[in-house]
Enzyme design. Structure first.
Site, PDB file in Angstrom:
ATOM      1  N   GLY A  20      62.386  14.451  68.117  1.00 51.14           N
ATOM      2  CA  GLY A  20      62.477  15.707  67.377  1.00 51.14           C
ATOM      3  C   GLY A  20      63.073  16.811  68.231  1.00 51.14           C
ATOM      4  O   GLY A  20      63.473  16.595  69.382  1.00 51.14           O
ATOM      5  N   ILE A  45      51.308   6.809  65.656  1.00 53.64           N
ATOM      6  CA  ILE A  45      50.122   7.593  66.015  1.00 53.64           C
ATOM      7  C   ILE A  45      49.103   7.694  64.879  1.00 53.64           C
ATOM      8  O   ILE A  45      47.988   8.186  65.089  1.00 53.64           O
ATOM      9  CB  ILE A  45      50.500   9.005  66.513  1.00 53.64           C
ATOM     10  N   TYR A  76      50.931  22.158  54.224  1.00 56.03           N
ATOM     11  CA  TYR A  76      51.370  22.054  55.617  1.00 56.03           C
ATOM     12  C   TYR A  76      50.452  22.856  56.537  1.00 56.03           C
ATOM     13  O   TYR A  76      49.944  22.346  57.539  1.00 56.03           O
ATOM     14  CB  TYR A  76      52.815  22.535  55.744  1.00 56.03           C
ATOM     15  N   ASP A 115      52.552  28.886  62.991  1.00 55.08           N
ATOM     16  CA  ASP A 115      52.178  30.171  62.403  1.00 55.08           C
ATOM     17  C   ASP A 115      51.666  30.016  60.972  1.00 55.08           C
ATOM     18  O   ASP A 115      51.019  30.922  60.438  1.00 55.08           O
ATOM     19  CB  ASP A 115      53.388  31.114  62.417  1.00 55.08           C
ATOM     20  N   THR A 154      56.722  18.096  59.053  1.00 52.47           N
ATOM     21  CA  THR A 154      57.132  19.506  59.023  1.00 52.47           C
ATOM     22  C   THR A 154      57.950  19.906  57.788  1.00 52.47           C
ATOM     23  O   THR A 154      58.424  21.035  57.719  1.00 52.47           O
ATOM     24  CB  THR A 154      57.952  19.846  60.283  1.00 52.47           C
ATOM     25  N   LEU A 194      61.685  19.571  69.673  1.00 48.44           N
ATOM     26  CA  LEU A 194      60.927  19.889  70.874  1.00 48.44           C
ATOM     27  C   LEU A 194      60.862  18.703  71.829  1.00 48.44           C
ATOM     28  O   LEU A 194      61.047  18.854  73.039  1.00 48.44           O
ATOM     29  CB  LEU A 194      59.518  20.350  70.496  1.00 48.44           C
ATOM     30  N   TRP A 209      59.248  29.303  63.608  1.00 48.59           N
ATOM     31  CA  TRP A 209      60.699  29.380  63.414  1.00 48.59           C
ATOM     32  C   TRP A 209      61.450  28.611  64.502  1.00 48.59           C
ATOM     33  O   TRP A 209      62.389  29.103  65.118  1.00 48.59           O
ATOM     34  CB  TRP A 209      61.155  30.845  63.403  1.00 48.59           C
TER      35      TRP A 209
END
Length: 283
Positions: A10, A38, A126, A103, A63, A12, A151
């Site tokens: 992904g 997982i 989510y 967030d 996501t 990150l 974001w």
């Protein structure tokens, strides 16, 4: 240390992989669903025990915010159940875990930056599953660090920045929401923060991280086009009500980063500086 990275393909996870060579003292097990499911408790326990994992960085998540409203079971499995499996398994080895959250655990009705002690109030599937994931990780792993971000974008994967560049080149006009306020996060900056936490020692608790500054999606798009050299596309501001979505977005999701800055003695880059860096890589 032997460190497990989940969701390594992904945005990150890809940024973390780029930094791993700077930390030769650690051995990183980079996994995605092909290497480790997982959501399978036995598979998680076996992998962590067999490879003598001492730390877990969980970048894996469901996501797709709007799709989550009709895919609650899958979203729950990835965002709530799986993190708890990882936490419980690494706890057995007296290890630590860094878990990435969002967030969206807040409903966005506040008008000042959210601090870690604010009471979560998610307004979507989510957000609810991510909050449940936080609680599970905290419950099952004593040395767990939860980092909420917002974001997220990167030179890797699909994201808002890449989409706006593409649409800006394809269309003469584009409508973008102007009444949702937040702060973009360059995934490279978050990856650097994660590596700093590993290097200095994982501090348990909830932390907030995004780039510095505040902006709307509309202004973010204008900056993307300017920095990417996209011309000839008229970007129009839209009210949220003009662009209905399956999941409700927080109207205000600015995160206060004071805690993580003080704890680790870090300076966080301004959003536009990081955006310029990322766009250079994309171009």
């Amino acid at each position: 240390m032997n460190i497990l990275i989940t969701g390594c393909n992904g945005q990150l996870g890809s940024e973390i992989r780029q930094l791993e060579s700077q930390f030769p003292q650690h051995y990183f097990f980079n996994t995605d669903v092909e290497e480790l499911d997982i959501t399978n408790q036995l598979a998680v326990e076996d992998f962590i025990a067999r490879n003598e994992i001492e730390g877990v960085v969980n970048c894996a998540a469901y996501t797709a915010v709007d799709k989550a409203e009709s895919a609650k079971e899958l979203c729950t499995s990835l965002n709530m159940v799986a993190p708890a499996y990882l936490a419980a398994a690494v706890q057995k080895r007296n290890g630590w875990m860094i878990h990435i959250s969002t967030d969206y655990v807040f409903n966005g009705t506040k008008h000042t930056p959210y601090v870690e002690t604010d009471t979560p109030s998610p307004d979507s599937v989510y957000g609810s599953t991510k909050l449940a994931g936080e609680l599970g990780v905290s419950k099952f792993c004593n040395r767990s660090m939860i980092i909420r971000t917002a974001w997220l974008y990167s030179a890797y994967g699909n994201n808002f920045v890449k989409t706006m560049i593409r649409l800006g080149k394809e269309r003469s006009e584009l409508g973008v929401i102007f009444d949702q306020i937040g702060t973009p996060t360059y995934a490279r900056d978050l990856a650097v923060m994660i590596m700093t936490a590993i290097d200095k020692g994982v501090t348990p608790g909830v932390f907030h991280f995004s780039n510095e500054g505040v902006i709307s999606w509309y202004d973010f798009t204008k900056a993307i086009h300017r920095l990417a050299g996209v011309k000839g596309c008229n970007v129009k501001p839209l009210h949220t009500s003009e662009y209905p979505t399956a999941a409700r977005r927080p109207a205000y999701s600015v995160l206060d980063k004071t805690k993580i800055k003080v704890t680790y003695g870090v300076t966080i880059p301004y959003w536009e500086d990081s955006l310029a860096e990322c766009i250079k890589l994309i171009k």
